[in-house]
Design a protein around this motif. Structure first.
Motif, PDB file in Angstrom:
ATOM      1  N   TYR A  63      22.464  30.014  -4.338  1.00  0.00           N
ATOM      2  CA  TYR A  63      22.607  31.306  -3.673  1.00  0.00           C
ATOM      3  C   TYR A  63      22.729  31.137  -2.160  1.00  0.00           C
ATOM      4  N   ALA A  64      22.020  30.159  -1.631  1.00  0.00           N
ATOM      5  CA  ALA A  64      22.138  29.901  -0.191  1.00  0.00           C
ATOM      6  C   ALA A  64      23.549  29.454   0.159  1.00  0.00           C
ATOM      7  N   GLU A  65      24.129  28.575  -0.675  1.00  0.00           N
ATOM      8  CA  GLU A  65      25.498  28.127  -0.417  1.00  0.00           C
ATOM      9  C   GLU A  65      26.488  29.284  -0.557  1.00  0.00           C
ATOM     10  N   LEU A  66      26.256  30.138  -1.554  1.00  0.00           N
ATOM     11  CA  LEU A  66      27.137  31.300  -1.709  1.00  0.00           C
ATOM     12  C   LEU A  66      27.040  32.230  -0.508  1.00  0.00           C
ATOM     13  N   LEU A  67      25.838  32.406   0.012  1.00  0.00           N
ATOM     14  CA  LEU A  67      25.667  33.266   1.180  1.00  0.00           C
ATOM     15  C   LEU A  67      26.378  32.678   2.396  1.00  0.00           C
ATOM     16  N   LYS A  68      26.287  31.346   2.567  1.00  0.00           N
ATOM     17  CA  LYS A  68      27.010  30.710   3.669  1.00  0.00           C
ATOM     18  C   LYS A  68      28.513  30.899   3.509  1.00  0.00           C
ATOM     19  N   LEU A  69      28.987  30.729   2.275  1.00  0.00           N
ATOM     20  CA  LEU A  69      30.416  30.904   2.025  1.00  0.00           C
ATOM     21  C   LEU A  69      30.846  32.340   2.291  1.00  0.00           C
ATOM     22  N   TYR A  70      29.997  33.295   1.925  1.00  0.00           N
ATOM     23  CA  TYR A  70      30.325  34.704   2.167  1.00  0.00           C
ATOM     24  C   TYR A  70      30.385  35.005   3.661  1.00  0.00           C
ATOM     25  N   LYS A  71      29.468  34.406   4.422  1.00  0.00           N
ATOM     26  CA  LYS A  71      29.469  34.653   5.867  1.00  0.00           C
ATOM     27  C   LYS A  71      30.674  34.017   6.542  1.00  0.00           C
ATOM     28  N   SER A  72      31.098  32.848   6.041  1.00  0.00           N
ATOM     29  CA  SER A  72      32.227  32.169   6.670  1.00  0.00           C
ATOM     30  C   SER A  72      33.575  32.691   6.181  1.00  0.00           C
ATOM     31  N   GLN A  73      33.650  33.074   4.884  1.00  0.00           N
ATOM     32  CA  GLN A  73      34.907  33.559   4.308  1.00  0.00           C
ATOM     33  C   GLN A  73      34.654  34.858   3.534  1.00  0.00           C
ATOM     34  N   PRO A  74      34.414  35.949   4.213  1.00  0.00           N
ATOM     35  CA  PRO A  74      34.097  37.195   3.487  1.00  0.00           C
ATOM     36  C   PRO A  74      35.266  37.733   2.672  1.00  0.00           C
ATOM     37  N   THR A  75      36.491  37.362   3.030  1.00  0.00           N
ATOM     38  CA  THR A  75      37.645  37.895   2.295  1.00  0.00           C
ATOM     39  C   THR A  75      37.729  37.343   0.878  1.00  0.00           C
TER      40      THR A  75
END
Length: 200
Positions: A63-75
């Motif tokens: 979940y932490a990695e997914l959150l980082k990915l969401y912050k960096s690539q929200p699209t």
């Protein structure tokens, strides 16, 4: 002014409640149990939610990695509108997809037109069929009972035919075989006597 502040407070509390409900569902899915927190102030609730969410991210690295990915690539987590073609496909690929499905468009349009042109059945006929449903169920029950009776009669007929065959046909066959055996014995005796006379 008071009305605006009251509306803002209600919106804040509602948002916090929704966030807490989502967090409780996630905790229930992960751990199988949740603990309902007591009612506290909005600021305290936000702090507790942030603390629990941070603990969740520390325990579940995915979940932490997914959150980082969401912050960096929200699209990546927001699908494009249907009117916008996929950006990863070239115009040639999009043209090929459209042309490959072009033959199905007239058939689909014709099917939709046929559906729209299909008349709706008269409700009176539908009601009449629904009224006949109990009678049809009664007929079905009668047919099932008749089928069971026919099966029983067939089984009894098979027993009768088998008994007739075993007692009559088989006995007659045994009688015929016995008579034929006696006739053959008598013929052998007659031939023996005639042979003896000829020798004398």
């Amino acid at each position: 002014m008071d009305t605006m502040e009251s509306t803002l407070d209600n919106t804040t509390l509602s948002t916090i409640s929704l966030l807490e409900a989502r967090l409780l569902r996630i905790e229930h899915l992960l751990y199988g149990h949740t603990v309902q927190q007591p009612k506290v102030s909005a600021i305290r609730s936000i702090q507790e939610l942030e603390h629990r969410f941070g603990s969740l991210l520390q325990r579940m690295r995915v979940y932490a990695e997914l959150l980082k990915l969401y912050k960096s690539q929200p699209t990546l987590f927001q699908p494009p509108p249907p009117s916008q073609p996929p950006s990863e496909l070239s115009p040639e690929a999009l043209r090929a997809i459209v042309l490959a499905s072009a033959s199905s468009y007239p058939a689909t349009a014709s099917a939709l037109t046929a559906i729209s042109d299909t008349p709706i059945p008269d409700p009176a006929h539908t009601a009449a069929l629904a009224a006949l449903l109990p009678k049809m169920k009664g007929i079905e029950a009668t047919q099932i009972a008749q089928a069971a009776e026919i099966a029983e009669l067939r089984a009894r007929s098979e027993v009768v035919v088998r008994q007739w065959y075993e007692h009559n046909v088989m006995n007659y066959s045994n009688f015929v075989a016995s008579v034929e055996s006696r006739v053959e014995n008598a013929e052998r005796v007659v031939r023996r006597v005639e042979r003896a006379k000829n020798e004398v």
